[in-house]
Structure formats: structure tokens, C-alpha cells
Scaffold this motif. Structure first.
Motif, PDB file in Angstrom:
ATOM      1  N   LYS A  32      40.876 -13.682 -61.700  1.00 43.39           N
ATOM      2  CA  LYS A  32      40.934 -12.408 -61.893  1.00 43.39           C
ATOM      3  C   LYS A  32      39.781 -11.894 -62.811  1.00 43.39           C
ATOM      4  O   LYS A  32      39.106 -12.583 -63.629  1.00 43.39           O
ATOM      5  N   ILE A  33      39.069 -11.085 -62.051  1.00 41.16           N
ATOM      6  CA  ILE A  33      37.715 -10.492 -62.647  1.00 41.16           C
ATOM      7  C   ILE A  33      37.954  -9.301 -63.775  1.00 41.16           C
ATOM      8  O   ILE A  33      38.877  -8.516 -63.401  1.00 41.16           O
ATOM      9  N   THR A  34      37.861  -9.417 -65.080  1.00 41.65           N
ATOM     10  CA  THR A  34      37.987  -8.552 -66.049  1.00 41.65           C
ATOM     11  C   THR A  34      36.801  -7.756 -66.220  1.00 41.65           C
ATOM     12  O   THR A  34      35.634  -8.316 -65.902  1.00 41.65           O
ATOM     13  N   PRO A  35      36.785  -6.529 -66.801  1.00 44.74           N
ATOM     14  CA  PRO A  35      35.659  -5.647 -66.996  1.00 44.74           C
ATOM     15  C   PRO A  35      34.791  -6.181 -67.906  1.00 44.74           C
ATOM     16  O   PRO A  35      33.498  -6.216 -67.628  1.00 44.74           O
ATOM     17  N   ALA A  36      35.294  -7.108 -68.754  1.00 46.62           N
ATOM     18  CA  ALA A  36      34.252  -7.976 -69.717  1.00 46.62           C
ATOM     19  C   ALA A  36      33.381  -8.805 -68.830  1.00 46.62           C
ATOM     20  O   ALA A  36      32.250  -9.074 -69.004  1.00 46.62           O
ATOM     21  N   ARG A  37      33.813  -9.520 -68.004  1.00 50.63           N
ATOM     22  CA  ARG A  37      32.959 -10.321 -67.065  1.00 50.63           C
ATOM     23  C   ARG A  37      32.386  -9.613 -66.099  1.00 50.63           C
ATOM     24  O   ARG A  37      30.992 -10.132 -65.906  1.00 50.63           O
ATOM     25  N   SER A  38      32.613  -8.579 -65.866  1.00 50.91           N
ATOM     26  CA  SER A  38      31.675  -7.755 -64.732  1.00 50.91           C
ATOM     27  C   SER A  38      30.562  -7.236 -65.687  1.00 50.91           C
ATOM     28  O   SER A  38      29.517  -7.163 -65.060  1.00 50.91           O
ATOM     29  N   LEU A  39      30.770  -6.881 -66.695  1.00 54.21           N
ATOM     30  CA  LEU A  39      29.568  -6.277 -67.549  1.00 54.21           C
ATOM     31  C   LEU A  39      28.571  -7.441 -67.840  1.00 54.21           C
ATOM     32  O   LEU A  39      27.450  -6.963 -68.323  1.00 54.21           O
ATOM     33  N   ARG A  40      28.813  -8.791 -67.815  1.00 57.75           N
ATOM     34  CA  ARG A  40      27.701  -9.702 -67.710  1.00 57.75           C
ATOM     35  C   ARG A  40      26.618  -9.270 -66.771  1.00 57.75           C
ATOM     36  O   ARG A  40      25.620 -10.000 -66.952  1.00 57.75           O
ATOM     37  N   LEU A  41      26.948  -8.529 -65.770  1.00 55.40           N
ATOM     38  CA  LEU A  41      25.926  -8.332 -64.768  1.00 55.40           C
ATOM     39  C   LEU A  41      25.298  -7.186 -65.025  1.00 55.40           C
ATOM     40  O   LEU A  41      23.989  -7.010 -64.426  1.00 55.40           O
ATOM     41  N   MET A  42      25.209  -6.502 -66.054  1.00 52.29           N
ATOM     42  CA  MET A  42      24.414  -5.293 -66.512  1.00 52.29           C
ATOM     43  C   MET A  42      23.234  -5.434 -66.485  1.00 52.29           C
ATOM     44  O   MET A  42      22.472  -4.830 -66.243  1.00 52.29           O
ATOM     45  N   PRO A  43      22.740  -6.806 -67.048  1.00 55.69           N
ATOM     46  CA  PRO A  43      21.143  -6.992 -67.130  1.00 55.69           C
ATOM     47  C   PRO A  43      20.323  -6.920 -65.818  1.00 55.69           C
ATOM     48  O   PRO A  43      19.194  -6.743 -65.625  1.00 55.69           O
ATOM     49  N   LEU A  44      21.258  -7.135 -64.594  1.00 54.93           N
ATOM     50  CA  LEU A  44      20.656  -6.987 -63.350  1.00 54.93           C
ATOM     51  C   LEU A  44      20.277  -5.612 -62.912  1.00 54.93           C
ATOM     52  O   LEU A  44      19.843  -5.160 -61.749  1.00 54.93           O
ATOM     53  N   LEU A  45      21.044  -4.752 -63.511  1.00 52.78           N
ATOM     54  CA  LEU A  45      20.884  -3.173 -63.101  1.00 52.78           C
ATOM     55  C   LEU A  45      20.002  -2.439 -63.910  1.00 52.78           C
ATOM     56  O   LEU A  45      19.825  -2.427 -65.083  1.00 52.78           O
ATOM     57  N   ASP A  46      19.315  -1.649 -63.163  1.00 51.00           N
ATOM     58  CA  ASP A  46      18.480  -0.466 -63.439  1.00 51.00           C
ATOM     59  C   ASP A  46      18.619   0.821 -62.774  1.00 51.00           C
ATOM     60  O   ASP A  46      19.248   1.028 -61.932  1.00 51.00           O
ATOM     61  N   GLU A  47      17.770   1.720 -63.130  1.00 48.09           N
ATOM     62  CA  GLU A  47      17.743   2.846 -62.569  1.00 48.09           C
ATOM     63  C   GLU A  47      17.504   3.029 -61.068  1.00 48.09           C
ATOM     64  O   GLU A  47      17.965   3.768 -60.226  1.00 48.09           O
ATOM     65  N   SER A  48      16.823   1.835 -60.377  1.00 48.45           N
ATOM     66  CA  SER A  48      16.890   1.725 -59.019  1.00 48.45           C
ATOM     67  C   SER A  48      17.932   1.176 -58.151  1.00 48.45           C
ATOM     68  O   SER A  48      17.678   1.018 -56.758  1.00 48.45           O
ATOM     69  N   VAL A  49      18.918   0.952 -58.919  1.00 52.33           N
ATOM     70  CA  VAL A  49      20.027  -0.067 -58.347  1.00 52.33           C
ATOM     71  C   VAL A  49      21.318   0.947 -58.182  1.00 52.33           C
ATOM     72  O   VAL A  49      21.496   1.775 -59.190  1.00 52.33           O
ATOM     73  N   ASP A  50      21.822   1.271 -57.104  1.00 55.17           N
ATOM     74  CA  ASP A  50      23.049   1.886 -56.760  1.00 55.17           C
ATOM     75  C   ASP A  50      24.116   1.022 -56.929  1.00 55.17           C
ATOM     76  O   ASP A  50      25.168   1.370 -57.301  1.00 55.17           O
ATOM     77  N   ILE A  51      24.311  -0.108 -55.948  1.00 56.49           N
ATOM     78  CA  ILE A  51      25.194  -0.968 -55.792  1.00 56.49           C
ATOM     79  C   ILE A  51      24.542  -2.302 -55.858  1.00 56.49           C
ATOM     80  O   ILE A  51      23.784  -2.762 -55.281  1.00 56.49           O
ATOM     81  N   LEU A  52      25.515  -3.227 -56.563  1.00 54.50           N
ATOM     82  CA  LEU A  52      25.243  -4.686 -56.638  1.00 54.50           C
ATOM     83  C   LEU A  52      26.249  -5.393 -55.822  1.00 54.50           C
ATOM     84  O   LEU A  52      27.618  -4.723 -55.962  1.00 54.50           O
ATOM     85  N   LEU A  53      25.908  -5.782 -54.827  1.00 51.94           N
ATOM     86  CA  LEU A  53      26.886  -6.447 -53.681  1.00 51.94           C
ATOM     87  C   LEU A  53      26.573  -7.725 -53.653  1.00 51.94           C
ATOM     88  O   LEU A  53      25.538  -8.487 -53.683  1.00 51.94           O
ATOM     89  N   PHE A  54      27.718  -8.497 -53.902  1.00 52.24           N
ATOM     90  CA  PHE A  54      27.586 -10.071 -54.022  1.00 52.24           C
ATOM     91  C   PHE A  54      28.653 -10.597 -53.295  1.00 52.24           C
ATOM     92  O   PHE A  54      29.852  -9.934 -53.276  1.00 52.24           O
ATOM     93  N   GLY A  55      28.821 -11.976 -53.216  1.00 47.73           N
ATOM     94  CA  GLY A  55      29.828 -12.881 -52.806  1.00 47.73           C
ATOM     95  C   GLY A  55      29.896 -14.148 -53.249  1.00 47.73           C
ATOM     96  O   GLY A  55      29.437 -14.426 -54.307  1.00 47.73           O
TER      97      GLY A  55
END
Length: 105
Positions: A32-55
Motif C-alpha cells: 500500500k503506497i501512502t501519500p507520505a511515501r509518495s511525497l518522498r519523491l518530491m525532491p525529484l520534481l521541479d517546474e520542468s517535470v509534468d509526470i513522474l513515471l516509474f515501475g
């Protein structure tokens, strides 16, 4: 590398065991992915990113945080999920035709 020095049967067995262990881990309470776990990805995001796609997590989810979409493709072993980009819209679906809802976090 080093794998060339080993017998192919041993190399295959090692890869099989590691893959099975990875799948078993994915089926644990971490499934179960929780919002808190997802938010750990935020350092990867900036204004040039629309979608973070991973597997490679053996779980599927589609989340929206502010202007960013987070989409984990799931797997092709148990849930048969895949991403679809059509007319500029990203969707997460499975082979049964189900579309995963995009959860706002």
C-alpha cells in the motif's frame, strides 16, 4: 563481468531467487503506497517535470500532487497494469479494462 565466471545454471538460479524475493517484498505490508511515501519523491520534481513515471515496485498507483502526476506502472505478472498516454492525458489501466483512479494527495 563476474557473472561470466559462474556456471549459467547458478546465475539463472540467483536471478530467479532475487526476483521471487522482490515480488514477495512487494506483496508485504509495503504494497500500500501512502501519500507520505509518495511525497518522498518530491525532491525529484521541479517546474520542468509534468509526470513522474516509474515501475519495478510491483504495485500500481496514479496520484496527483499539486501540478505533478505520480504514476507507478505496477507489473505484468499479477495485476497486468500499464500506462497509456492518449490525447495528452496519462492513464493507468489493467488488461481487464479497469482504469485506476487518480488520487489527489
Amino acid at each position: 563481468g563476474a557473472a561470466r565466471l559462474l556456471h549459467p545454471d547458478f546465475t539463472y538460479w540467483t536471478a530467479y531467487v532475487m526476483s521471487a524475493t522482490s515480488r514477495k517484498f512487494g506483496e508485504s505490508s509495503h504494497k500500500k503506497i501512502t501519500p507520505a511515501r509518495s511525497l518522498r519523491l518530491m525532491p525529484l520534481l521541479d517546474e520542468s517535470v509534468d509526470i513522474l513515471l516509474f515501475g519495478h515496485l510491483h504495485m500500481a498507483f496514479h496520484q496527483l500532487h499539486k501540478q505533478w502526476e505520480l504514476l507507478c506502472l505496477g507489473d505484468w505478472i499479477d495485476i497486468f497494469s500499464y500506462g497509456e498516454l492518449r490525447d495528452g492525458v496519462m492513464r493507468l489501466r489493467n488488461m481487464d479494462g479497469r482504469e485506476y483512479e487518480r488520487e489527489e494527495i
